[in-house]
Design a protein around this motif. Structure first.
Motif, PDB file in Angstrom:
ATOM      1  N   VAL A  35      69.337  26.896 -21.528  1.00 11.12           N
ATOM      2  CA  VAL A  35      68.097  26.973 -20.699  1.00 11.12           C
ATOM      3  C   VAL A  35      67.728  28.007 -19.738  1.00 11.12           C
ATOM      4  N   GLN A  36      68.811  28.633 -19.364  1.00 11.19           N
ATOM      5  CA  GLN A  36      68.609  30.274 -18.541  1.00 11.19           C
ATOM      6  C   GLN A  36      67.749  31.159 -19.761  1.00 11.19           C
ATOM      7  N   TRP A  37      68.323  31.084 -20.753  1.00  9.72           N
ATOM      8  CA  TRP A  37      67.607  32.017 -21.745  1.00  9.72           C
ATOM      9  C   TRP A  37      66.309  32.074 -22.059  1.00  9.72           C
ATOM     10  N   GLN A  38      65.887  30.770 -22.056  1.00  8.65           N
ATOM     11  CA  GLN A  38      64.333  30.434 -22.455  1.00  8.65           C
ATOM     12  C   GLN A  38      63.995  30.689 -23.980  1.00  8.65           C
ATOM     13  N   LYS A  39      63.208  30.080 -24.335  1.00  8.40           N
ATOM     14  CA  LYS A  39      62.692  30.046 -25.826  1.00  8.40           C
ATOM     15  C   LYS A  39      62.614  31.257 -26.229  1.00  8.40           C
ATOM     16  N   ILE A  40      61.733  32.059 -25.476  1.00  7.97           N
ATOM     17  CA  ILE A  40      61.301  33.300 -25.981  1.00  7.97           C
ATOM     18  C   ILE A  40      62.441  34.372 -26.202  1.00  7.97           C
ATOM     19  N   GLU A  41      63.064  34.515 -25.099  1.00  9.66           N
ATOM     20  CA  GLU A  41      64.250  35.311 -25.335  1.00  9.66           C
ATOM     21  C   GLU A  41      65.250  35.119 -26.486  1.00  9.66           C
ATOM     22  N   ILE A  42      65.568  33.832 -26.813  1.00  4.01           N
ATOM     23  CA  ILE A  42      66.339  33.375 -27.816  1.00  4.01           C
ATOM     24  C   ILE A  42      65.749  33.770 -29.357  1.00  4.01           C
ATOM     25  N   ILE A  43      64.317  33.369 -29.491  1.00  4.67           N
ATOM     26  CA  ILE A  43      63.469  33.821 -30.702  1.00  4.67           C
ATOM     27  C   ILE A  43      63.851  35.253 -30.741  1.00  4.67           C
ATOM     28  N   SER A  44      63.406  36.289 -29.631  1.00  3.76           N
ATOM     29  CA  SER A  44      63.487  37.528 -29.851  1.00  3.76           C
ATOM     30  C   SER A  44      64.719  38.082 -30.508  1.00  3.76           C
TER      31      SER A  44
ATOM     32  N   PHE B 236      68.385  40.058 -35.103  1.00  2.00           N
ATOM     33  CA  PHE B 236      69.550  39.747 -36.204  1.00  2.00           C
ATOM     34  C   PHE B 236      68.905  39.669 -37.661  1.00  2.00           C
ATOM     35  N   THR B 237      67.815  38.827 -37.934  1.00  6.74           N
ATOM     36  CA  THR B 237      67.507  38.375 -39.141  1.00  6.74           C
ATOM     37  C   THR B 237      66.600  39.731 -39.651  1.00  6.74           C
ATOM     38  N   SER B 238      66.176  40.760 -38.657  1.00  8.87           N
ATOM     39  CA  SER B 238      65.506  41.957 -39.146  1.00  8.87           C
ATOM     40  C   SER B 238      66.613  42.897 -39.812  1.00  8.87           C
ATOM     41  N   MET B 239      67.694  42.914 -38.994  1.00  7.17           N
ATOM     42  CA  MET B 239      68.689  43.783 -39.596  1.00  7.17           C
ATOM     43  C   MET B 239      69.281  43.462 -40.803  1.00  7.17           C
ATOM     44  N   ILE B 240      69.480  41.824 -41.005  1.00  6.72           N
ATOM     45  CA  ILE B 240      69.685  41.524 -42.115  1.00  6.72           C
ATOM     46  C   ILE B 240      69.103  41.786 -43.239  1.00  6.72           C
ATOM     47  N   ALA B 241      67.655  41.576 -43.156  1.00  5.73           N
ATOM     48  CA  ALA B 241      66.582  41.916 -44.074  1.00  5.73           C
ATOM     49  C   ALA B 241      66.445  43.230 -44.462  1.00  5.73           C
TER      50      ALA B 241
ATOM     51  N   ILE C 162      69.998  32.798 -44.825  1.00  4.98           N
ATOM     52  CA  ILE C 162      71.176  33.015 -44.033  1.00  4.98           C
ATOM     53  C   ILE C 162      70.219  32.766 -42.686  1.00  4.98           C
ATOM     54  N   SER C 163      71.038  31.979 -41.868  1.00  7.23           N
ATOM     55  CA  SER C 163      70.551  31.543 -40.594  1.00  7.23           C
ATOM     56  C   SER C 163      71.348  31.970 -39.383  1.00  7.23           C
ATOM     57  N   VAL C 164      70.625  32.470 -38.300  1.00  4.99           N
ATOM     58  CA  VAL C 164      71.592  33.045 -37.165  1.00  4.99           C
ATOM     59  C   VAL C 164      71.185  31.897 -35.877  1.00  4.99           C
ATOM     60  N   GLY C 165      71.971  32.040 -35.174  1.00  4.63           N
ATOM     61  CA  GLY C 165      71.853  31.102 -33.856  1.00  4.63           C
ATOM     62  C   GLY C 165      72.071  31.742 -32.492  1.00  4.63           C
ATOM     63  N   VAL C 166      72.177  31.048 -31.671  1.00  2.00           N
ATOM     64  CA  VAL C 166      72.365  31.777 -30.187  1.00  2.00           C
ATOM     65  C   VAL C 166      73.704  32.039 -29.921  1.00  2.00           C
ATOM     66  N   TYR C 167      74.620  31.851 -30.700  1.00  2.00           N
ATOM     67  CA  TYR C 167      76.253  32.151 -30.744  1.00  2.00           C
ATOM     68  C   TYR C 167      76.495  33.404 -31.633  1.00  2.00           C
ATOM     69  N   VAL C 168      75.641  34.072 -32.372  1.00  2.00           N
ATOM     70  CA  VAL C 168      75.633  34.898 -33.020  1.00  2.00           C
ATOM     71  C   VAL C 168      75.786  36.022 -32.254  1.00  2.00           C
TER      72      VAL C 168
ATOM     73  N   VAL D 280      75.823  40.673 -32.192  1.00  2.00           N
ATOM     74  CA  VAL D 280      75.251  41.879 -33.138  1.00  2.00           C
ATOM     75  C   VAL D 280      76.507  42.503 -33.960  1.00  2.00           C
ATOM     76  N   GLN D 281      77.812  42.211 -33.462  1.00  2.00           N
ATOM     77  CA  GLN D 281      78.960  42.609 -33.969  1.00  2.00           C
ATOM     78  C   GLN D 281      78.973  41.563 -35.601  1.00  2.00           C
ATOM     79  N   MET D 282      78.880  40.623 -35.390  1.00  2.00           N
ATOM     80  CA  MET D 282      78.658  39.686 -36.350  1.00  2.00           C
ATOM     81  C   MET D 282      77.752  39.798 -37.547  1.00  2.00           C
ATOM     82  N   VAL D 283      76.759  40.410 -36.999  1.00  6.31           N
ATOM     83  CA  VAL D 283      75.518  40.652 -38.086  1.00  6.31           C
ATOM     84  C   VAL D 283      75.894  42.083 -38.691  1.00  6.31           C
TER      85      VAL D 283
END
Length: 129
Positions: free
Chosen positions: A9-18, A23-28, A83-89, A91-94
């Protein structure tokens, strides 16, 4: 669980999406550098990878099994790796996933068959992508 919900809730949707979009950009980017096909646009939290015989004779299923042997879980749909990523991922994992991608496409078929999950270390927290 309450703390996790409060954090989201604190992170807010925009921050999570960003963050997940980065992360998906790094993978791509890694996938494109390897010659894989990546859609020019995709959802911020998910990316699909495809390749043909010119890039590698290895199958998407082999790629998924290779990653699974390293405790990285992806899905195969219609000859593509999703490949999907979530809030728990993290940068080290990516970075670890990207390293595994490069390793997979550099290995011979016989090397892939003999791989154990211990070849590339997990992140310090033992998290999974």
């Amino acid at each position: 669980l309450d703390l996790a919900i409060q954090q989201v809730v604190q992170w807010q949707k925009i921050e999570i999406i960003s963050v997940v979009a980065q992360f998906t950009s790094m993978i791509a980017s890694t996938a494109r550098a390897l010659g894989l096909d990546v859609p020019p646009s995709h959802a911020p939290h998910i990316v699909g990878l495809r390749w043909d015989g010119r890039v590698s004779s290895k199958s998407p299923e082999q790629f998924a099994m290779f990653l699974k042997s390293h405790k990285v879980y992806v899905s195969v749909r219609a000859k593509a790796v999703r490949i999907s990523v979530g809030v728990y991922v993290t940068v080290q994992m990516v970075h670890r996933l990207c390293t595994l991608m490069v390793l997979f496409f550099q290995m011979s078929d016989s090397e892939i068959m003999g791989v154990s999950g211990d070849s590339v270390p997990m992140s310090p927290t033992k998290s999974r992508l």
